[in-house]
Design a protein around this motif. Structure first.
Motif, PDB file in Angstrom:
ATOM      1  N   SER A 116     -61.925 117.165 -13.933  1.00 38.73           N
ATOM      2  CA  SER A 116     -60.924 116.415 -14.699  1.00 38.73           C
ATOM      3  C   SER A 116     -61.383 114.969 -14.832  1.00 38.73           C
ATOM      4  O   SER A 116     -62.079 114.440 -13.954  1.00 38.73           O
ATOM      5  CB  SER A 116     -59.574 116.491 -13.989  1.00 38.73           C
ATOM      6  N   PRO A 117     -60.998 114.308 -15.925  1.00 39.27           N
ATOM      7  CA  PRO A 117     -61.409 112.908 -16.096  1.00 39.27           C
ATOM      8  C   PRO A 117     -60.910 112.002 -14.988  1.00 39.27           C
ATOM      9  O   PRO A 117     -61.590 111.051 -14.593  1.00 39.27           O
ATOM     10  CB  PRO A 117     -60.785 112.518 -17.443  1.00 39.27           C
ATOM     11  N   VAL A 118     -59.717 112.280 -14.444  1.00 37.36           N
ATOM     12  CA  VAL A 118     -59.171 111.459 -13.359  1.00 37.36           C
ATOM     13  C   VAL A 118     -60.050 111.550 -12.121  1.00 37.36           C
ATOM     14  O   VAL A 118     -60.352 110.557 -11.476  1.00 37.36           O
ATOM     15  CB  VAL A 118     -57.717 111.879 -13.059  1.00 37.36           C
ATOM     16  N   GLU A 119     -60.446 112.771 -11.788  1.00 37.92           N
ATOM     17  CA  GLU A 119     -61.302 112.966 -10.612  1.00 37.92           C
ATOM     18  C   GLU A 119     -62.668 112.317 -10.792  1.00 37.92           C
ATOM     19  O   GLU A 119     -63.218 111.732  -9.861  1.00 37.92           O
ATOM     20  CB  GLU A 119     -61.470 114.459 -10.344  1.00 37.92           C
ATOM     21  N   ALA A 120     -63.214 112.398 -12.018  1.00 37.14           N
ATOM     22  CA  ALA A 120     -64.529 111.811 -12.272  1.00 37.14           C
ATOM     23  C   ALA A 120     -64.494 110.293 -12.255  1.00 37.14           C
ATOM     24  O   ALA A 120     -65.461 109.661 -11.848  1.00 37.14           O
ATOM     25  CB  ALA A 120     -65.057 112.305 -13.607  1.00 37.14           C
ATOM     26  N   LEU A 121     -63.389 109.702 -12.687  1.00 38.36           N
ATOM     27  CA  LEU A 121     -63.315 108.249 -12.806  1.00 38.36           C
ATOM     28  C   LEU A 121     -62.700 107.549 -11.602  1.00 38.36           C
ATOM     29  O   LEU A 121     -62.588 106.332 -11.593  1.00 38.36           O
ATOM     30  CB  LEU A 121     -62.518 107.875 -14.068  1.00 38.36           C
ATOM     31  N   LYS A 122     -62.311 108.292 -10.587  1.00 37.71           N
ATOM     32  CA  LYS A 122     -61.654 107.638  -9.447  1.00 37.71           C
ATOM     33  C   LYS A 122     -62.596 106.710  -8.676  1.00 37.71           C
ATOM     34  O   LYS A 122     -62.154 105.764  -8.052  1.00 37.71           O
ATOM     35  CB  LYS A 122     -61.040 108.666  -8.512  1.00 37.71           C
ATOM     36  N   ASP A 123     -63.900 106.921  -8.722  1.00 41.34           N
ATOM     37  CA  ASP A 123     -64.852 106.058  -8.040  1.00 41.34           C
ATOM     38  C   ASP A 123     -65.313 104.894  -8.918  1.00 41.34           C
ATOM     39  O   ASP A 123     -65.963 103.986  -8.440  1.00 41.34           O
ATOM     40  CB  ASP A 123     -66.087 106.855  -7.603  1.00 41.34           C
ATOM     41  N   GLU A 124     -65.015 104.961 -10.205  1.00 46.70           N
ATOM     42  CA  GLU A 124     -65.480 103.945 -11.158  1.00 46.70           C
ATOM     43  C   GLU A 124     -64.808 102.670 -10.916  1.00 46.70           C
ATOM     44  O   GLU A 124     -64.277 101.879 -10.668  1.00 46.70           O
ATOM     45  CB  GLU A 124     -65.213 104.426 -12.588  1.00 46.70           C
TER      46      GLU A 124
END
Length: 124
Positions: A116-124
């Motif tokens: 999911s985009p949320v999971e991918a962007l949580k470290d950004e």
């Protein structure tokens, strides 16, 4: 999502980029095609460079010809026809490299396209 150890490093390095693409509306299929296209382009460039190196090597050292055969029998072998031999060998090498590359990229591309985009962007 289950990530296998051999795909973890390659998917982890591009996780944020794919998250941004997914958040802007890219489909998982588009992500997979993008990664497969990049791999195909790099493989094509590598094979072209390899063919140029092989071609230069043949021009420098010469092409092996069966000299012990009689002149009529000598042309039966495909290895004595440089152009045909070079094109067939290059095509076979290209196909094998493309198949191996696409198989190697498909598994991580499939895994990264399912996040999911949320999971991918949580470290950004």
């Amino acid at each position: 999502m289950v990530e296998y150890p051999y795909t973890w490093l390659s998917t982890r390095t591009r996780r944020e980029e794919m998250g941004v693409r997914l958040s802007y509306g890219a489909s998982p299929r588009h992500i997979r095609l993008l990664l497969l296209g990049e791999a195909g382009m790099l493989t094509t460039i590598a094979v072209l460079i390899g063919c140029l190196v092989y071609f230069q090597w043949v021009l420098k050292d010469g092409f092996y010809v069966l000299s012990s055969m009689t002149p009529g029998d000598n042309m039966r072998y495909i290895t004595n026809h440089f152009t045909v031999h070079f094109l067939i060998v290059s095509l076979i090498v290209y196909l094998i490299m493309m198949i191996v590359t696409w198989i190697g990229v498909w598994i991580p591309a499939y895994n990264i396209s399912k996040i999911s985009p949320v999971e991918a962007l949580k470290d950004e």
